[in-house]
Design a protein around this motif. Structure first.
Motif, PDB file in Angstrom:
ATOM      1  N   UNK A  14      25.691 -49.601  47.858  1.00 24.28           N
ATOM      2  CA  UNK A  14      25.891 -49.412  46.420  1.00 24.28           C
ATOM      3  C   UNK A  14      24.635 -49.793  45.661  1.00 24.28           C
ATOM      4  N   UNK A  15      24.398 -49.042  44.613  1.00 24.22           N
ATOM      5  CA  UNK A  15      23.282 -49.354  43.731  1.00 24.22           C
ATOM      6  C   UNK A  15      23.686 -50.503  42.822  1.00 24.22           C
ATOM      7  N   UNK A  16      22.793 -51.466  42.670  1.00 22.93           N
ATOM      8  CA  UNK A  16      23.081 -52.609  41.823  1.00 22.93           C
ATOM      9  C   UNK A  16      21.859 -53.047  41.050  1.00 22.93           C
ATOM     10  N   UNK A  17      22.031 -54.127  40.326  1.00 25.44           N
ATOM     11  CA  UNK A  17      20.928 -54.715  39.576  1.00 25.44           C
ATOM     12  C   UNK A  17      21.112 -56.227  39.539  1.00 25.44           C
ATOM     13  N   UNK A  18      20.014 -56.934  39.706  1.00 20.54           N
ATOM     14  CA  UNK A  18      20.006 -58.366  39.462  1.00 20.54           C
ATOM     15  C   UNK A  18      19.509 -58.550  38.041  1.00 20.54           C
ATOM     16  N   UNK A  19      20.336 -59.116  37.183  1.00 28.53           N
ATOM     17  CA  UNK A  19      19.925 -59.389  35.813  1.00 28.53           C
ATOM     18  C   UNK A  19      19.659 -60.878  35.688  1.00 28.53           C
ATOM     19  N   UNK A  21      19.002 -64.487  33.769  1.00 32.05           N
ATOM     20  CA  UNK A  21      19.633 -65.217  32.673  1.00 32.05           C
ATOM     21  C   UNK A  21      18.763 -65.184  31.407  1.00 32.05           C
ATOM     22  N   UNK A  22      17.464 -65.345  31.532  1.00 33.31           N
ATOM     23  CA  UNK A  22      16.578 -65.347  30.368  1.00 33.31           C
ATOM     24  C   UNK A  22      16.133 -63.971  29.921  1.00 33.31           C
ATOM     25  N   UNK A  23      16.604 -62.913  30.594  1.00 33.28           N
ATOM     26  CA  UNK A  23      16.210 -61.551  30.276  1.00 33.28           C
ATOM     27  C   UNK A  23      15.486 -60.903  31.445  1.00 33.28           C
ATOM     28  N   UNK A  24      15.536 -59.606  31.494  1.00 35.12           N
ATOM     29  CA  UNK A  24      14.885 -58.861  32.564  1.00 35.12           C
ATOM     30  C   UNK A  24      15.805 -58.676  33.759  1.00 35.12           C
ATOM     31  N   UNK A  25      15.286 -58.036  34.783  1.00 39.33           N
ATOM     32  CA  UNK A  25      16.064 -57.799  35.984  1.00 39.33           C
ATOM     33  C   UNK A  25      15.355 -56.828  36.903  1.00 39.33           C
ATOM     34  N   UNK A  26      15.941 -56.610  38.079  1.00 38.03           N
ATOM     35  CA  UNK A  26      15.383 -55.677  39.052  1.00 38.03           C
ATOM     36  C   UNK A  26      16.513 -54.884  39.701  1.00 38.03           C
ATOM     37  N   UNK A  27      16.184 -53.677  40.122  1.00 35.07           N
ATOM     38  CA  UNK A  27      17.143 -52.852  40.857  1.00 35.07           C
ATOM     39  C   UNK A  27      17.291 -53.372  42.276  1.00 35.07           C
ATOM     40  N   UNK A  28      18.464 -53.147  42.866  1.00 33.17           N
ATOM     41  CA  UNK A  28      18.713 -53.553  44.242  1.00 33.17           C
ATOM     42  C   UNK A  28      19.726 -52.605  44.873  1.00 33.17           C
ATOM     43  N   UNK A  29      19.870 -52.717  46.172  1.00 40.04           N
ATOM     44  CA  UNK A  29      20.897 -51.993  46.912  1.00 40.04           C
ATOM     45  C   UNK A  29      21.774 -53.023  47.602  1.00 40.04           C
ATOM     46  N   UNK A  30      23.073 -52.967  47.364  1.00 37.27           N
ATOM     47  CA  UNK A  30      24.018 -53.905  47.983  1.00 37.27           C
ATOM     48  C   UNK A  30      24.395 -53.337  49.344  1.00 37.27           C
ATOM     49  N   UNK A  31      24.197 -54.129  50.401  1.00 34.27           N
ATOM     50  CA  UNK A  31      24.461 -53.689  51.772  1.00 34.27           C
ATOM     51  C   UNK A  31      25.779 -54.223  52.324  1.00 34.27           C
ATOM     52  N   UNK A  54      24.602 -60.442  39.637  1.00 31.17           N
ATOM     53  CA  UNK A  54      24.615 -59.190  40.378  1.00 31.17           C
ATOM     54  C   UNK A  54      25.546 -58.248  39.634  1.00 31.17           C
ATOM     55  N   UNK A  55      25.028 -57.094  39.241  1.00 33.43           N
ATOM     56  CA  UNK A  55      25.790 -56.113  38.478  1.00 33.43           C
ATOM     57  C   UNK A  55      25.875 -54.831  39.306  1.00 33.43           C
ATOM     58  N   UNK A  56      27.106 -54.364  39.534  1.00 34.02           N
ATOM     59  CA  UNK A  56      27.348 -53.067  40.168  1.00 34.02           C
ATOM     60  C   UNK A  56      28.148 -52.266  39.141  1.00 34.02           C
ATOM     61  N   UNK A  57      27.446 -51.435  38.394  1.00 26.73           N
ATOM     62  CA  UNK A  57      28.070 -50.735  37.270  1.00 26.73           C
ATOM     63  C   UNK A  57      29.230 -49.841  37.691  1.00 26.73           C
ATOM     64  N   UNK A  62      30.467 -57.821  37.945  1.00 25.31           N
ATOM     65  CA  UNK A  62      29.414 -58.740  37.511  1.00 25.31           C
ATOM     66  C   UNK A  62      29.768 -60.119  38.056  1.00 25.31           C
ATOM     67  N   UNK A  63      28.861 -60.682  38.843  1.00 32.79           N
ATOM     68  CA  UNK A  63      29.076 -62.039  39.376  1.00 32.79           C
ATOM     69  C   UNK A  63      27.776 -62.824  39.289  1.00 32.79           C
ATOM     70  N   UNK A  64      27.878 -64.083  38.876  1.00 35.83           N
ATOM     71  CA  UNK A  64      26.712 -64.955  38.881  1.00 35.83           C
ATOM     72  C   UNK A  64      26.494 -65.457  40.297  1.00 35.83           C
ATOM     73  N   UNK A  65      25.231 -65.525  40.690  1.00 34.53           N
ATOM     74  CA  UNK A  65      24.934 -65.978  42.035  1.00 34.53           C
ATOM     75  C   UNK A  65      23.570 -66.625  42.133  1.00 34.53           C
ATOM     76  N   UNK A  66      23.266 -67.009  43.369  1.00 34.52           N
ATOM     77  CA  UNK A  66      21.968 -67.628  43.651  1.00 34.52           C
ATOM     78  C   UNK A  66      21.533 -67.205  45.044  1.00 34.52           C
ATOM     79  N   UNK A  67      20.232 -67.128  45.292  1.00 32.76           N
ATOM     80  CA  UNK A  67      19.771 -66.764  46.628  1.00 32.76           C
ATOM     81  C   UNK A  67      19.930 -67.931  47.591  1.00 32.76           C
ATOM     82  N   UNK A  68      20.389 -67.648  48.803  1.00 33.89           N
ATOM     83  CA  UNK A  68      20.492 -68.694  49.822  1.00 33.89           C
ATOM     84  C   UNK A  68      19.532 -68.444  50.979  1.00 33.89           C
TER      85      UNK A  68
END
Length: 80
Positions: A14-19, A21-31, A54-57, A62-68
């Motif tokens: 699925x196509x997604x986006x990391x948005x 908190x302070x603004x901005x974001x990048x495109x991603x692919x959810x695997x 993580x936003x999957x329109x 929309x879920x808040x997350x952090x990298x592990x």
């Protein structure tokens, strides 16, 4: 290999986006995704903050997350 995840993940593409908190974001692919986290593909994990959404329109997700963990083009996310 032993499975250490708390929840089983569902394979997706699925196509997604990391948005950020302070603004901005990048495109991603959810695997893959579960109730507790996801694995995503990104152009580069450099500069990704400690918290984001993580936003999957298409799924109205929309879920808040952090990298592990991260590698050259992938990030493992844990949802808050």
């Amino acid at each position: 290999m032993d499975e250490r995840r708390r929840h089983p993940r569902q394979r997706v593409l699925k196509r997604g986006m990391l948005t950020f908190i302070g603004g901005g974001g990048i495109d991603c692919t959810v695997r893959n995704i579960s109730v507790s986290g996801a694995r995503i593909d990104v152009a580069s994990p450099v500069g990704i903050p400690e918290q984001f959404h993580l936003v999957i329109e298409t799924d109205q997700f929309i879920r808040r997350g952090r990298p592990v963990w991260s590698s050259e083009r992938q990030i493992g996310i844990e949802f808050d």
